[in-house]
Enzyme design. Structure first.
Site, PDB file in Angstrom:
ATOM      1  N   HIS A 182      -0.846  24.271 -29.440  1.00 35.65           N
ATOM      2  CA  HIS A 182       0.067  25.424 -29.484  1.00 35.65           C
ATOM      3  C   HIS A 182       1.447  25.034 -28.960  1.00 35.65           C
ATOM      4  O   HIS A 182       2.465  25.372 -29.537  1.00 35.65           O
ATOM      5  CB  HIS A 182      -0.482  26.571 -28.642  1.00 35.65           C
TER       6      HIS A 182
ATOM      7  N   HIS B  27      -6.440  21.726 -27.590  1.00 34.68           N
ATOM      8  CA  HIS B  27      -6.070  22.878 -28.413  1.00 34.68           C
ATOM      9  C   HIS B  27      -4.804  23.552 -27.871  1.00 34.68           C
ATOM     10  O   HIS B  27      -3.881  23.852 -28.635  1.00 34.68           O
ATOM     11  CB  HIS B  27      -7.260  23.858 -28.413  1.00 34.68           C
ATOM     12  N   GLU B  28      -4.738  23.769 -26.585  1.00 33.94           N
ATOM     13  CA  GLU B  28      -3.567  24.445 -26.001  1.00 33.94           C
ATOM     14  C   GLU B  28      -2.305  23.599 -26.135  1.00 33.94           C
ATOM     15  O   GLU B  28      -1.223  24.122 -26.372  1.00 33.94           O
ATOM     16  CB  GLU B  28      -3.821  24.800 -24.531  1.00 33.94           C
TER      17      GLU B  28
HETATM   18 ZN   LIG Z   1      -5.511  29.028 -29.531  1.00 34.00          ZN
END
Ligand SMILES: [Zn+2]
Length: 350
Positions: free
Chosen positions: A198, A194-195
């Site tokens: 980003h 998930h990171e």
């Molecule tokens: Zn996030």
């Protein structure tokens, strides 16, 4: 007629985004972000904008230079027929070129800007980070599912640095220089995936501008001070775009129904009022589609998809009028031409 390349900059905001509470300790800090928005190509026209009535000519700053600008019907006109975006023309000189290492306050990134060139993310891992396997596993997952490759950094200036700290966090997009992905010991491989999302430029899935077609945000149930986590990127003043047709409840970038709930009641529900679960096991089919739309497959390894600039031509790029010469960029100052370079939509002295 000379073409101008206009890279629009939106007003930018410092932002602190906290990730879903359902991700243990996940905290996503984004600050000092920059937004380079859309590239618009404007062909200057043969006619002048105001043939009959001359406008009011004023000396204004544009692209790092003071130029005579004609004000006409609320528009700024330059050299007879070039319309200048109003938000790029100012009476006061604004800083448009920076020293390396200077971090302008209003830097912001978004999904439509600040992508990694050549689909390649350079990275390094802090030697003190525990459980490095989760980083390697997350990278393996990204490489197996998408067109993005991860290369251990040698001397590249732009790279992701995996480091331990509190929570899980990342900047959005390539911000230029070293950018941390912070992972506490409780951040899982899924949180790391998930990171990385980003860092390659993804907002949260519920930050889509069309999200109200799919979900209802119950602001009354959100912890006080956390409301901004539920705004769309556009509501926050950032750039972005949708790379899939619909909100994906299965996205690894999607919050859960109870994220940041203050009272145990759902903060996000589907349009029919039902709740849903989040997943952090891997990129969904929708994630993969969107990411590969953002980062189309580039054949020929390392070939860039950048514009071809002609030496000797002058361009307007990211707020600065620059000359292309010997395949590098120059800016005309009162001391003569000085070399500059563009990093993530921001100009720096070389
Ligand atoms: Zn996030």
């Amino acid at each position: 007629m000379k073409k101008m390349k206009l890279a629009y900059l939106l007003p930018a905001l410092a932002l602190l985004v906290s990730c879903s509470k359902d991700d243990p300790n996940e905290l996503n800090e984004i600050d000092g972000t920059e937004t380079g928005v859309e590239i618009v190509e404007t062909e200057s026209m043969a006619e002048v904008a105001n043939a009959d009535v001359p406008g009011n000519v004023r000396e204004m700053f544009f692209g790092g230079h003071k130029i005579p600008v004609e004000e006409f019907n609320g528009e700024y006109v330059y050299q007879g027929d070039i319309l200048l975006p109003k938000d790029m023309v100012s009476e006061q000189e604004v800083q448009v070129v920076y020293e390396r290492g200077e971090a302008p306050e209003n830097k912001s990134v978004g999904r439509t800007s600040a992508r990694w060139p050549d689909n390649t993310v350079y990275y390094a891992i802090d030697s003190n980070l525990d459980n490095k396997t989760r980083v390697y596993d997350a990278i393996k997952h990204w490489e197996a599912k998408t067109n993005i490759q991860f290369v251990e950094r040698t001397s590249q200036s732009n790279y992701v640095y995996f480091v331990s700290g509190s929570g899980c966090s990342s900047y959005i997009g390539m911000i230029g220089g070293k950018q941390n992905i912070t992972l506490s010991s409780s951040c899982s491989t899924g949180n790391t995936i998930h990171e990385i999302g980003h860092a390659i430029g993804l907002w949260h899935e519920q930050a889509r501008v069309d999200r109200d077609n799919y979900i209802t945000i119950n602001y009354n149930n959100i912890q006080s001070g956390r409301e901004h986590n539920f705004y769309t990127y556009a509501q926050q003043g950032f750039d972005g775009a949708e790379f899939t047709n619909a909100l994906d409840f299965g996205s690894i970038m999607m919050y859960g129904s109870y994220s940041f709930s203050s009272n145990g009641q759902p903060t996000i529900v589907k349009k029919d009022g039902s709740t849903f679960n989040i997943q952090r096991s891997g990129l969904s089919t929708g994630d993969v589609t969107g990411i590969n739309n953002m980062y189309p497959y580039s054949s020929g390894g390392g070939e860039t998809q950048t514009e071809i600039y002609v030496n000797g031509e002058t361009y307007y790029i990211s707020g600065l009028t620059v000359l292309r010469y010997l395949d590098t960029w120059y800016f005309s100052t009162k001391y003569g031409y000085k070399r500059v370079e563009l990093i993530n939509d921001r100009w720096y002295w070389v």
